[in-house]
Write a protein that holds these residues in place. Structure first.
Motif, PDB file in Angstrom:
ATOM      1  N   THR A   1       0.829  -1.203   0.000  1.00  0.00           N
ATOM      2  CA  THR A   1       0.000   0.000   0.000  1.00  0.00           C
ATOM      3  C   THR A   1       0.861   1.249   0.000  1.00  0.00           C
ATOM      4  O   THR A   1       1.731   1.424   0.859  1.00  0.00           O
ATOM      5  CB  THR A   1      -0.915   0.008   1.244  1.00  0.00           C
ATOM      6  OG1 THR A   1      -1.796  -1.118   1.184  1.00  0.00           O
ATOM      7  CG2 THR A   1      -1.739   1.285   1.315  1.00  0.00           C
ATOM      8  N   ASP A   2       0.610   2.106  -0.991  1.00  0.00           N
ATOM      9  CA  ASP A   2       1.275   3.407  -1.031  1.00  0.00           C
ATOM     10  C   ASP A   2       0.909   4.236   0.198  1.00  0.00           C
ATOM     11  O   ASP A   2      -0.219   4.189   0.680  1.00  0.00           O
ATOM     12  CB  ASP A   2       0.826   4.192  -2.265  1.00  0.00           C
ATOM     13  CG  ASP A   2       1.646   3.851  -3.490  1.00  0.00           C
ATOM     14  OD1 ASP A   2       2.633   3.116  -3.361  1.00  0.00           O
ATOM     15  OD2 ASP A   2       1.289   4.333  -4.578  1.00  0.00           O
TER      16      ASP A   2
ATOM     17  N   LEU B   1      -2.949   7.649   4.619  1.00  0.00           N
ATOM     18  CA  LEU B   1      -3.384   6.494   3.842  1.00  0.00           C
ATOM     19  C   LEU B   1      -4.685   6.745   3.100  1.00  0.00           C
ATOM     20  O   LEU B   1      -5.053   5.970   2.220  1.00  0.00           O
ATOM     21  CB  LEU B   1      -3.584   5.281   4.764  1.00  0.00           C
ATOM     22  CG  LEU B   1      -2.342   4.750   5.488  1.00  0.00           C
ATOM     23  CD1 LEU B   1      -2.729   3.593   6.403  1.00  0.00           C
ATOM     24  CD2 LEU B   1      -1.292   4.297   4.493  1.00  0.00           C
TER      25      LEU B   1
ATOM     26  N   SER C   1      -6.782  10.464   2.808  1.00  0.00           N
ATOM     27  CA  SER C   1      -6.960  11.729   2.094  1.00  0.00           C
ATOM     28  C   SER C   1      -6.526  12.914   2.934  1.00  0.00           C
ATOM     29  O   SER C   1      -6.465  12.845   4.161  1.00  0.00           O
ATOM     30  CB  SER C   1      -8.439  11.924   1.699  1.00  0.00           C
ATOM     31  OG  SER C   1      -9.232  12.059   2.865  1.00  0.00           O
TER      32      SER C   1
ATOM     33  N   CYS D   1       6.491   1.406   1.005  1.00  0.00           N
ATOM     34  CA  CYS D   1       5.116   0.961   1.095  1.00  0.00           C
ATOM     35  C   CYS D   1       4.901   0.262   2.435  1.00  0.00           C
ATOM     36  O   CYS D   1       5.852  -0.167   3.096  1.00  0.00           O
ATOM     37  CB  CYS D   1       4.784  -0.014  -0.041  1.00  0.00           C
ATOM     38  SG  CYS D   1       4.732   0.731  -1.692  1.00  0.00           S
TER      39      CYS D   1
ATOM     40  N   GLY E   1       0.995   8.242   1.513  1.00  0.00           N
ATOM     41  CA  GLY E   1       1.236   9.644   1.203  1.00  0.00           C
ATOM     42  C   GLY E   1       1.954  10.331   2.351  1.00  0.00           C
ATOM     43  O   GLY E   1       1.890   9.888   3.505  1.00  0.00           O
TER      44      GLY E   1
ATOM     45  N   LYS F   1      -5.440   9.237  -1.589  1.00  0.00           N
ATOM     46  CA  LYS F   1      -4.836   7.938  -1.872  1.00  0.00           C
ATOM     47  C   LYS F   1      -5.902   6.887  -2.105  1.00  0.00           C
ATOM     48  O   LYS F   1      -5.623   5.828  -2.652  1.00  0.00           O
ATOM     49  CB  LYS F   1      -3.925   7.502  -0.718  1.00  0.00           C
ATOM     50  CG  LYS F   1      -2.553   8.136  -0.723  1.00  0.00           C
ATOM     51  CD  LYS F   1      -1.823   7.973  -2.054  1.00  0.00           C
ATOM     52  CE  LYS F   1      -1.652   6.517  -2.450  1.00  0.00           C
ATOM     53  NZ  LYS F   1      -1.146   6.402  -3.853  1.00  0.00           N
TER      54      LYS F   1
ATOM     55  N   LEU G   1      -0.773  10.468  -6.658  1.00  0.00           N
ATOM     56  CA  LEU G   1      -1.832  11.013  -5.826  1.00  0.00           C
ATOM     57  C   LEU G   1      -2.935  11.547  -6.723  1.00  0.00           C
ATOM     58  O   LEU G   1      -2.663  12.004  -7.836  1.00  0.00           O
ATOM     59  CB  LEU G   1      -1.298  12.168  -4.967  1.00  0.00           C
ATOM     60  CG  LEU G   1      -0.123  11.893  -4.040  1.00  0.00           C
ATOM     61  CD1 LEU G   1       0.465  13.215  -3.547  1.00  0.00           C
ATOM     62  CD2 LEU G   1      -0.556  11.028  -2.872  1.00  0.00           C
TER      63      LEU G   1
ATOM     64  N   TYR H   1       2.236  11.170   7.693  1.00  0.00           N
ATOM     65  CA  TYR H   1       1.911  10.209   6.647  1.00  0.00           C
ATOM     66  C   TYR H   1       0.392  10.061   6.574  1.00  0.00           C
ATOM     67  O   TYR H   1      -0.311  10.251   7.564  1.00  0.00           O
ATOM     68  CB  TYR H   1       2.554   8.854   6.939  1.00  0.00           C
ATOM     69  CG  TYR H   1       4.044   8.931   7.129  1.00  0.00           C
ATOM     70  CD1 TYR H   1       4.892   9.105   6.043  1.00  0.00           C
ATOM     71  CD2 TYR H   1       4.607   8.831   8.401  1.00  0.00           C
ATOM     72  CE1 TYR H   1       6.268   9.189   6.211  1.00  0.00           C
ATOM     73  CE2 TYR H   1       5.979   8.905   8.580  1.00  0.00           C
ATOM     74  CZ  TYR H   1       6.805   9.083   7.490  1.00  0.00           C
ATOM     75  OH  TYR H   1       8.158   9.164   7.664  1.00  0.00           O
TER      76      TYR H   1
ATOM     77  N   PRO I   1      -8.901   4.227  -7.274  1.00  0.00           N
ATOM     78  CA  PRO I   1      -7.735   4.860  -6.645  1.00  0.00           C
ATOM     79  C   PRO I   1      -6.731   5.298  -7.693  1.00  0.00           C
ATOM     80  O   PRO I   1      -6.749   4.812  -8.835  1.00  0.00           O
ATOM     81  CB  PRO I   1      -7.171   3.743  -5.760  1.00  0.00           C
ATOM     82  CG  PRO I   1      -7.590   2.481  -6.448  1.00  0.00           C
ATOM     83  CD  PRO I   1      -8.940   2.765  -7.048  1.00  0.00           C
TER      84      PRO I   1
ATOM     85  N   VAL J   1       4.264  11.089  -2.406  1.00  0.00           N
ATOM     86  CA  VAL J   1       4.163   9.679  -2.031  1.00  0.00           C
ATOM     87  C   VAL J   1       5.440   9.257  -1.338  1.00  0.00           C
ATOM     88  O   VAL J   1       6.547   9.492  -1.832  1.00  0.00           O
ATOM     89  CB  VAL J   1       3.900   8.793  -3.268  1.00  0.00           C
ATOM     90  CG1 VAL J   1       3.873   7.316  -2.883  1.00  0.00           C
ATOM     91  CG2 VAL J   1       2.574   9.170  -3.921  1.00  0.00           C
TER      92      VAL J   1
ATOM     93  N   GLU K   1      -3.937  13.157 -11.743  1.00  0.00           N
ATOM     94  CA  GLU K   1      -3.015  12.282 -11.019  1.00  0.00           C
ATOM     95  C   GLU K   1      -1.618  12.888 -11.089  1.00  0.00           C
ATOM     96  O   GLU K   1      -1.121  13.208 -12.179  1.00  0.00           O
ATOM     97  CB  GLU K   1      -3.003  10.870 -11.610  1.00  0.00           C
ATOM     98  CG  GLU K   1      -4.246  10.077 -11.287  1.00  0.00           C
ATOM     99  CD  GLU K   1      -4.069   8.581 -11.513  1.00  0.00           C
ATOM    100  OE1 GLU K   1      -2.919   8.139 -11.743  1.00  0.00           O
ATOM    101  OE2 GLU K   1      -5.068   7.846 -11.453  1.00  0.00           O
TER     102      GLU K   1
END
Length: 305
Positions: A120-121, A140, A142, A300, A123, A210, A231, A138, A225, A296, A266
């Motif tokens: 999982t990315d 996950l 928004s 991950c 942000g 995200k 992003l 960080y 997504p 980002v 994006e």
């Protein structure tokens, strides 16, 4: 499944959400009996507990609560250098947008199944604290700057009225918060930079996503997504008050796709600044003010829901 030497801890927010608390407690005891359970005691405590879980050598950390709880635990894990730690999520909050669109395990023991892991990315946002210093977090789900961050502040207030409205309908609670905020709202002039392309804009809101969902399942008309390493930057043009009301009504109805005020792109990096600092909301929490920069994180997380 997890090996016998793997250690599991659940970080539970007992104040999260408005329903299912006893059900979740029973399920944890019955379906994850080998797990330790730690309880958050105040906002931000999940960060400290996530950090402690890494330092204590836990292989799997289970966040039990809403998106804010998940975000706190993830921040604790990442600040402790725990990218190899598995982050599991039991959606038990008011808004569970990270898990929306996924199929949660039917038995919580399934959270120990490593075949269900996914990369999982994460942000990252750098923002300005009230004292003028710079900090980062960080995320996950928004981030928002503008109207929705103010509405989000009203929506998350733990008032008796909010609790009653959320029991009746999340959309009703969101509408009430929106009406209270809109009475004094005006579009704002900002300096926006998307992947190094600067521009002056008048906006109502900027969302950096995200996942495609926010505020309990709402979208800007796009339910996919962003690509890995990207992003979603969603700008709502500076429409007037009546225009905002109409747009919000369409968002609540799930009919915002194609609205001319919504501009989606994006990107790898976003920067926003304004003459008067604007609040910055990260995964449902107001953390500071503009200027802010979003990107980002290079690492991950291994996540499972």
């Amino acid at each position: 499944m997890a090996g016998e030497h793997d250690r599991v801890v659940c970080i539970v927010n007992p104040a999260s959400g408005v329903r299912r608390r006893r059900t979740i407690a029973r399920r944890l005891a019955a379906e994850l009996p080998e797990a330790q359970c730690w309880f958050t005691r105040h906002p931000g405590h999940g960060v400290a507990l996530g950090r402690q879980a890494v330092e204590d050598g836990y292989a799997t950390v289970v966040a039990v609560g809403g998106d804010g709880t998940l975000s706190e635990v993830a921040n604790g894990i990442l600040t402790a250098g725990g990218e190899k730690v598995r982050l599991a999520y039991v959606p038990a909050g008011t808004c569970n947008d990270f898990a929306r669109g996924q199929r949660p395990v039917s038995n919580l023991g399934g959270l120990l199944d490593r075949t269900q892991d996914r990369e999982t990315d994460v942000g990252t946002v750098t923002f300005t604290r009230p004292d003028g210093t710079r900090d980062h977090r960080y995320f996950l789900v928004s981030c928002t700057v503008g109207l929705i961050s103010v509405i989000g502040q009203r929506f998350t207030e733990k008032t008796p009225v909010n609790r009653v409205l959320k029991r009746l309908s999340l959309q009703l609670a969101e509408t009430a918060s929106s009406v209270r905020t809109l009475t004094g709202w005006r579009p704002v002039a900002v300096r926006l930079e998307l992947d190094g392309e600067p521009s002056d804009q008048v906006i109502t809101n900027l969302a950096v996503l995200k996942v495609p969902y926010f505020a309990g399942g709402l979208t800007f008309g796009h339910a996919q997504p962003p690509q890995a390493g990207r992003l979603d930057a969603v700008r709502v043009a500076g429409v007037g008050r009546l225009g905002v009301v109409g747009l919000m009504w369409q968002v609540f109805r799930g009919a915002a796709a194609g609205h001319p005020a919504i501009h989606r792109q994006e990107v790898r990096r976003v920067r926003i600044d304004a003459d008067s600092p604007l609040p910055v909301e990260v995964d449902g929490e107001l953390v500071g003010f503009t200027p802010a920069e979003f990107s980002v994180h290079p690492s991950c997380l291994k996540t499972v829901v």
